[in-house]
Design a protein around this motif. Structure first.
Motif, PDB file in Angstrom:
ATOM      1  N   THR A 188       0.776  -1.267   0.077  1.00  0.00           N
ATOM      2  CA  THR A 188       0.112  -0.082  -0.056  1.00  0.00           C
ATOM      3  C   THR A 188       0.786   1.390  -0.110  1.00  0.00           C
ATOM      4  O   THR A 188       0.281   2.354  -0.259  1.00  0.00           O
ATOM      5  CB  THR A 188      -1.083  -0.007   1.138  1.00  0.00           C
ATOM      6  OG1 THR A 188      -0.279  -0.204   2.457  1.00  0.00           O
ATOM      7  CG2 THR A 188      -2.098  -1.096   1.168  1.00  0.00           C
ATOM      8  N   GLU A 189       2.142   0.990   0.271  1.00  0.00           N
ATOM      9  CA  GLU A 189       3.070   2.231   0.338  1.00  0.00           C
ATOM     10  C   GLU A 189       4.431   1.857  -0.250  1.00  0.00           C
ATOM     11  O   GLU A 189       4.862   0.777   0.440  1.00  0.00           O
ATOM     12  CB  GLU A 189       2.839   2.823   1.821  1.00  0.00           C
ATOM     13  CG  GLU A 189       3.896   4.110   1.807  1.00  0.00           C
ATOM     14  CD  GLU A 189       3.848   4.787   3.118  1.00  0.00           C
ATOM     15  OE1 GLU A 189       5.235   5.016   3.770  1.00  0.00           O
ATOM     16  OE2 GLU A 189       2.879   4.744   3.801  1.00  0.00           O
TER      17      GLU A 189
ATOM     18  N   SER B 183       0.851  -7.689  -4.972  1.00  0.00           N
ATOM     19  CA  SER B 183       0.383  -8.610  -4.253  1.00  0.00           C
ATOM     20  C   SER B 183       1.315  -9.506  -3.340  1.00  0.00           C
ATOM     21  O   SER B 183       2.425  -9.854  -4.336  1.00  0.00           O
ATOM     22  CB  SER B 183      -0.796  -9.754  -4.823  1.00  0.00           C
ATOM     23  OG  SER B 183      -1.018 -10.699  -3.898  1.00  0.00           O
ATOM     24  N   LEU B 184       1.483  -9.405  -2.361  1.00  0.00           N
ATOM     25  CA  LEU B 184       2.751 -10.075  -1.450  1.00  0.00           C
ATOM     26  C   LEU B 184       2.095 -11.075  -0.550  1.00  0.00           C
ATOM     27  O   LEU B 184       1.065 -11.143   0.078  1.00  0.00           O
ATOM     28  CB  LEU B 184       3.459  -8.993  -0.616  1.00  0.00           C
ATOM     29  CG  LEU B 184       4.112  -7.992  -1.852  1.00  0.00           C
ATOM     30  CD1 LEU B 184       4.706  -7.052  -0.803  1.00  0.00           C
ATOM     31  CD2 LEU B 184       5.029  -8.526  -2.632  1.00  0.00           C
ATOM     32  N   LYS B 185       3.124 -11.972  -0.167  1.00  0.00           N
ATOM     33  CA  LYS B 185       2.648 -13.100   0.749  1.00  0.00           C
ATOM     34  C   LYS B 185       3.786 -13.464   1.805  1.00  0.00           C
ATOM     35  O   LYS B 185       4.872 -12.768   1.681  1.00  0.00           O
ATOM     36  CB  LYS B 185       2.329 -14.487   0.325  1.00  0.00           C
ATOM     37  CG  LYS B 185       3.643 -14.940  -0.626  1.00  0.00           C
ATOM     38  CD  LYS B 185       3.077 -16.288  -1.501  1.00  0.00           C
ATOM     39  CE  LYS B 185       4.218 -16.920  -2.159  1.00  0.00           C
ATOM     40  NZ  LYS B 185       5.286 -16.030  -2.853  1.00  0.00           N
ATOM     41  N   GLY B 186       3.427 -14.037   2.904  1.00  0.00           N
ATOM     42  CA  GLY B 186       4.447 -14.462   3.923  1.00  0.00           C
ATOM     43  C   GLY B 186       5.679 -14.980   3.250  1.00  0.00           C
ATOM     44  O   GLY B 186       5.420 -15.925   2.444  1.00  0.00           O
TER      45      GLY B 186
ATOM     46  N   ALA C  99       8.062   0.921   3.137  1.00  0.00           N
ATOM     47  CA  ALA C  99       7.067   0.034   2.408  1.00  0.00           C
ATOM     48  C   ALA C  99       6.307  -0.425   3.392  1.00  0.00           C
ATOM     49  O   ALA C  99       6.571  -0.676   4.616  1.00  0.00           O
ATOM     50  CB  ALA C  99       7.951  -1.099   1.615  1.00  0.00           C
ATOM     51  N   VAL C 100       5.018  -0.298   2.865  1.00  0.00           N
ATOM     52  CA  VAL C 100       4.011  -0.877   3.912  1.00  0.00           C
ATOM     53  C   VAL C 100       3.300  -1.786   2.968  1.00  0.00           C
ATOM     54  O   VAL C 100       2.611  -1.764   1.992  1.00  0.00           O
ATOM     55  CB  VAL C 100       2.999   0.106   4.431  1.00  0.00           C
ATOM     56  CG1 VAL C 100       1.852  -0.305   5.218  1.00  0.00           C
ATOM     57  CG2 VAL C 100       3.685   1.415   5.136  1.00  0.00           C
ATOM     58  N   VAL C 101       3.086  -3.116   4.000  1.00  0.00           N
ATOM     59  CA  VAL C 101       2.106  -4.256   3.082  1.00  0.00           C
ATOM     60  C   VAL C 101       1.062  -4.550   4.072  1.00  0.00           C
ATOM     61  O   VAL C 101       1.009  -4.673   5.217  1.00  0.00           O
ATOM     62  CB  VAL C 101       2.948  -5.631   3.109  1.00  0.00           C
ATOM     63  CG1 VAL C 101       2.250  -6.535   2.853  1.00  0.00           C
ATOM     64  CG2 VAL C 101       4.249  -5.304   2.388  1.00  0.00           C
ATOM     65  N   ASP C 102      -0.160  -4.333   3.635  1.00  0.00           N
ATOM     66  CA  ASP C 102      -1.491  -4.486   4.247  1.00  0.00           C
ATOM     67  C   ASP C 102      -2.092  -5.660   4.043  1.00  0.00           C
ATOM     68  O   ASP C 102      -2.472  -6.262   3.063  1.00  0.00           O
ATOM     69  CB  ASP C 102      -2.447  -3.257   3.905  1.00  0.00           C
ATOM     70  CG  ASP C 102      -3.916  -3.429   4.782  1.00  0.00           C
ATOM     71  OD1 ASP C 102      -3.884  -4.411   5.762  1.00  0.00           O
ATOM     72  OD2 ASP C 102      -4.807  -2.600   4.308  1.00  0.00           O
ATOM     73  N   PHE C 103      -2.177  -6.791   5.417  1.00  0.00           N
ATOM     74  CA  PHE C 103      -2.708  -7.858   5.247  1.00  0.00           C
ATOM     75  C   PHE C 103      -4.221  -8.120   5.734  1.00  0.00           C
ATOM     76  O   PHE C 103      -4.826  -9.149   5.879  1.00  0.00           O
ATOM     77  CB  PHE C 103      -1.977  -8.876   5.931  1.00  0.00           C
ATOM     78  CG  PHE C 103      -0.532  -9.506   5.394  1.00  0.00           C
ATOM     79  CD1 PHE C 103      -0.392 -10.387   4.517  1.00  0.00           C
ATOM     80  CD2 PHE C 103       0.550  -8.613   5.959  1.00  0.00           C
ATOM     81  CE1 PHE C 103       0.907 -10.684   4.042  1.00  0.00           C
ATOM     82  CE2 PHE C 103       1.746  -8.838   5.221  1.00  0.00           C
ATOM     83  CZ  PHE C 103       1.902  -9.845   4.314  1.00  0.00           C
ATOM     84  N   GLY C 104      -4.913  -6.879   5.690  1.00  0.00           N
ATOM     85  CA  GLY C 104      -6.213  -6.703   6.149  1.00  0.00           C
ATOM     86  C   GLY C 104      -6.435  -6.917   7.477  1.00  0.00           C
ATOM     87  O   GLY C 104      -5.536  -7.297   8.065  1.00  0.00           O
ATOM     88  N   SER C 105      -7.472  -6.759   7.962  1.00  0.00           N
ATOM     89  CA  SER C 105      -8.097  -6.812   9.556  1.00  0.00           C
ATOM     90  C   SER C 105      -6.999  -6.103  10.474  1.00  0.00           C
ATOM     91  O   SER C 105      -6.574  -6.558  11.558  1.00  0.00           O
ATOM     92  CB  SER C 105      -8.099  -8.156   9.834  1.00  0.00           C
ATOM     93  OG  SER C 105      -9.077  -8.844   9.297  1.00  0.00           O
TER      94      SER C 105
END
Length: 124
Positions: free
Chosen positions: A20-21, A42-45, A57-63
């Motif tokens: 997201t950033e 799209s990124l994953k663990g 960098a900011v990764v949003d995994f929701g919730s």
């Protein structure tokens, strides 16, 4: 009950996130080598995020689960709530399975009426 908790942890671990950033030079390695990353990726663990120099960098995994990677840092993404957590007071890594096992051991040891003293349960 612990089986249900294990299932919930597994579901969290499979979650994909969205970049997201991306401020500055942000690269991602999803197993094919590093490539420039852009917002919306799209990124994953386990994916490796590298921020060169100043930026972030900011990764949003929701919730309400986000991971921020600061400047001049390279790190493998850890989905919040999945896998190992670092205990800041002791510096020990604690896994979700170890926590569940600790709870089971505490319950097994709390049977004061057994007369068996302390029993350390061992998994087969």
């Amino acid at each position: 009950m612990l089986g249900m908790a294990g299932s919930a942890v597994a579901d969290v671990c499979q979650t994909t996130g969205t970049l997201t950033e991306a401020v500055g030079t942000v690269l991602v390695d999803s197993g094919q080598g590093f490539a420039n990353a852009s917002v919306g990726a799209s990124l994953k663990g386990g994916d490796v995020v590298s921020v060169h120099g100043a930026g972030s960098a900011v990764v949003d995994f929701g919730s309400d689960r986000t991971v921020m990677v600061p400047g001049s840092t390279t790190t493998a993404l850890q989905v919040p709530g999945c896998g190992l957590a670092m205990d800041s007071s002791t510096g020990l890594a604690i896994g979700a399975v170890a926590i569940g096992g600790g709870i089971a051991a505490a319950v097994a040891l709390s049977d004061n009426g057994s007369g068996n003293g302390f029993i350390f349960p061992v998994s087969p």
